[in-house]
Scaffold this motif. Structure first.
Motif, mmCIF file in Angstrom:
data_model
loop_
_atom_site.group_PDB
_atom_site.id
_atom_site.type_symbol
_atom_site.label_atom_id
_atom_site.label_comp_id
_atom_site.label_asym_id
_atom_site.label_seq_id
_atom_site.Cartn_x
_atom_site.Cartn_y
_atom_site.Cartn_z
ATOM 1 N N ASP A 2 0.825 -1.211 0.000
ATOM 2 C CA ASP A 2 0.000 0.000 0.000
ATOM 3 C C ASP A 2 0.859 1.261 0.000
ATOM 4 O O ASP A 2 0.411 2.322 -0.442
ATOM 5 N N ALA A 3 2.092 1.148 0.496
ATOM 6 C CA ALA A 3 2.964 2.322 0.566
ATOM 7 C C ALA A 3 3.427 2.788 -0.808
ATOM 8 O O ALA A 3 3.842 3.937 -0.970
ATOM 9 N N ILE A 4 3.366 1.905 -1.806
ATOM 10 C CA ILE A 4 3.787 2.274 -3.153
ATOM 11 C C ILE A 4 2.580 2.807 -3.912
ATOM 12 O O ILE A 4 1.613 2.094 -4.145
ATOM 13 N N GLU A 5 2.647 4.048 -4.297
ATOM 14 C CA GLU A 5 1.531 4.720 -4.966
ATOM 15 C C GLU A 5 1.634 4.573 -6.481
ATOM 16 O O GLU A 5 2.721 4.709 -7.057
ATOM 17 N N ALA A 6 0.516 4.290 -7.110
ATOM 18 C CA ALA A 6 0.471 4.289 -8.577
ATOM 19 C C ALA A 6 0.529 5.729 -9.058
ATOM 20 O O ALA A 6 -0.262 6.575 -8.614
ATOM 21 N N LEU A 7 1.457 6.020 -9.959
ATOM 22 C CA LEU A 7 1.670 7.402 -10.404
ATOM 23 C C LEU A 7 0.930 7.679 -11.707
ATOM 24 O O LEU A 7 0.925 6.856 -12.616
ATOM 25 N N ASP A 8 0.306 8.850 -11.765
ATOM 26 C CA ASP A 8 -0.436 9.261 -12.959
ATOM 27 C C ASP A 8 -0.306 10.770 -13.101
ATOM 28 O O ASP A 8 -0.970 11.539 -12.395
ATOM 29 N N GLN A 54 -3.512 12.675 -13.865
ATOM 30 C CA GLN A 54 -4.385 12.775 -12.694
ATOM 31 C C GLN A 54 -3.904 13.875 -11.750
ATOM 32 O O GLN A 54 -4.713 14.634 -11.206
ATOM 33 N N ARG A 114 6.744 12.136 -5.996
ATOM 34 C CA ARG A 114 6.034 10.949 -5.512
ATOM 35 C C ARG A 114 6.776 9.669 -5.921
ATOM 36 O O ARG A 114 6.808 8.694 -5.183
ATOM 37 N N THR A 141 4.847 14.639 -9.563
ATOM 38 C CA THR A 141 4.854 13.224 -9.944
ATOM 39 C C THR A 141 6.225 12.612 -9.719
ATOM 40 O O THR A 141 6.345 11.486 -9.204
ATOM 41 N N ASN A 167 8.221 6.669 -3.609
ATOM 42 C CA ASN A 167 8.052 5.238 -3.900
ATOM 43 C C ASN A 167 9.379 4.501 -3.830
ATOM 44 O O ASN A 167 9.485 3.409 -3.259
#
Length: 308
Positions: A15-21, A24, A75, A72, A79
């Protein structure tokens, strides 16, 4: 039964790894600016409506794009920092620091020379030893502890399995890194000596160390492809995949499965894969390891005679 540590590759994404967009992030920034502007217009009705946020050439939009790009990337850096402290994801020097926490250093496989740097243990085998390290803090009565010390005592050992073959009898089976995998006499002696001290094994265990039984086996496949693709290119790609498979299954107790060969050889425009050898799944047994001695590939196109 052989000790099997948890398969780190099967862990769910943390959960600590965020999907980057980026898009968005940019959209959220535009929405924030628009909401703040609308709130300001409530206090100052004479201000115009903000209608330039969809114009790519407007300076405000360009500033928001720069900010979104930098956020981005930031972030992404967060990650990377999170991955660095996770055993399943850490690499390189980050993995070395995780190993240091459990008193496990990366092995030097080949010492440095005047013309070449030292060859060090790759990340994946090192990750496995770190994973087994907690077991090693007890006496080697646990299978994981026997395997940890076997893998850590001689850099020529590629794989190790501890098997309880009879009451009080433990066989530690070794697979070497070179040739067909037959462990050298020197490696066998080094592992036995590493397992012999009273702090490493229970006095009631009769420990034997030996090489794995090597089961040589060629891979022969026929690939049917349509007209058009270059047979040499198809063969090259299939050969690379089959070589990777051969490396993966070169481990103690790993079964060479014909369906895995089919999956590996089905590249690009291949319409059909026929496995000629082995004729069936090859199980080397708990004490054995399959060594793929040769990879032979026949590529057949329409109008071409199929070799006998």
């Amino acid at each position: 039964m052989r000790f099997i540590a948890a398969d780190l590759s099967r862990l769910p994404p943390p959960d600590a790894i965020e999907a980057l967009d980026y898009e968005q992030v940019l959209a959220a920034m535009k929405a924030d600016v628009r909401a703040r502007w609308d709130a300001l217009r409530v206090l100052r009705p004479e201000l115009p409506e903000l209608d330039i946020l969809e114009l790519e050439t407007d300076p405000i939009v360009i500033i928001l794009e720069v900010a979104a790009d930098r956020e981005t990337k930031l972030r992404g850096l967060v990650n990377d920092k999170a991955r660095a402290v996770m055993l399943a994801l850490a690499t390189g020097a980050d993995l070395d620091h995780l190993g240091a926490a459990v008193l496990t250093q990366r092995l030097e496989l080949t010492p440095a020379t005047s013309s070449a740097p030292a060859v060090m243990e790759a990340d994946e085998p090192y990750r496995r030893r770190i994973h087994l390290a907690l077991d090693a803090w007890s006496t080697a009565g646990a299978q994981g502890a026997y395997e940890y010390w076997a893998l850590s005592s001689d850099p020529s050992v590629k794989d190790a399995a501890a098997l309880n073959v009879a009451p009080g009898r433990v066989d530690v089976v070794l697979l070497g890194r070179t040739g067909d995998g037959t462990a050298s006499d020197a490696a066998i002696v080094a592992v036995y000596e590493a397992l012999s001290p009273k702090t490493r094994r229970p006095l009631t265990d009769d420990v034997r160390v030996r090489s794995a039984t090597i089961v040589p086996q060629a891979m022969r496949v026929r690939l049917d492809i349509p007209r058009g693709p270059d047979p040499d290119v198809v063969e090259m790609r299939a050969r690379a995949n089959l070589a990777a498979l051969a490396s993966t299954i070169h481990a103690i107790g790993r079964v060479l499965r014909t369906d895995a060969i089919i999956v590996a050889a089905r590249v690009g425009d291949v319409e059909k894969v026929t496995v000629l050898e082995p004729a069936a799944d090859l199980d080397p047994g708990a004490f054995g390891a399959v060594h793929v001695s040769a990879i032979e590939i026949e590529v057949v196109q329409p109008g071409q005679a199929i070799p006998a």
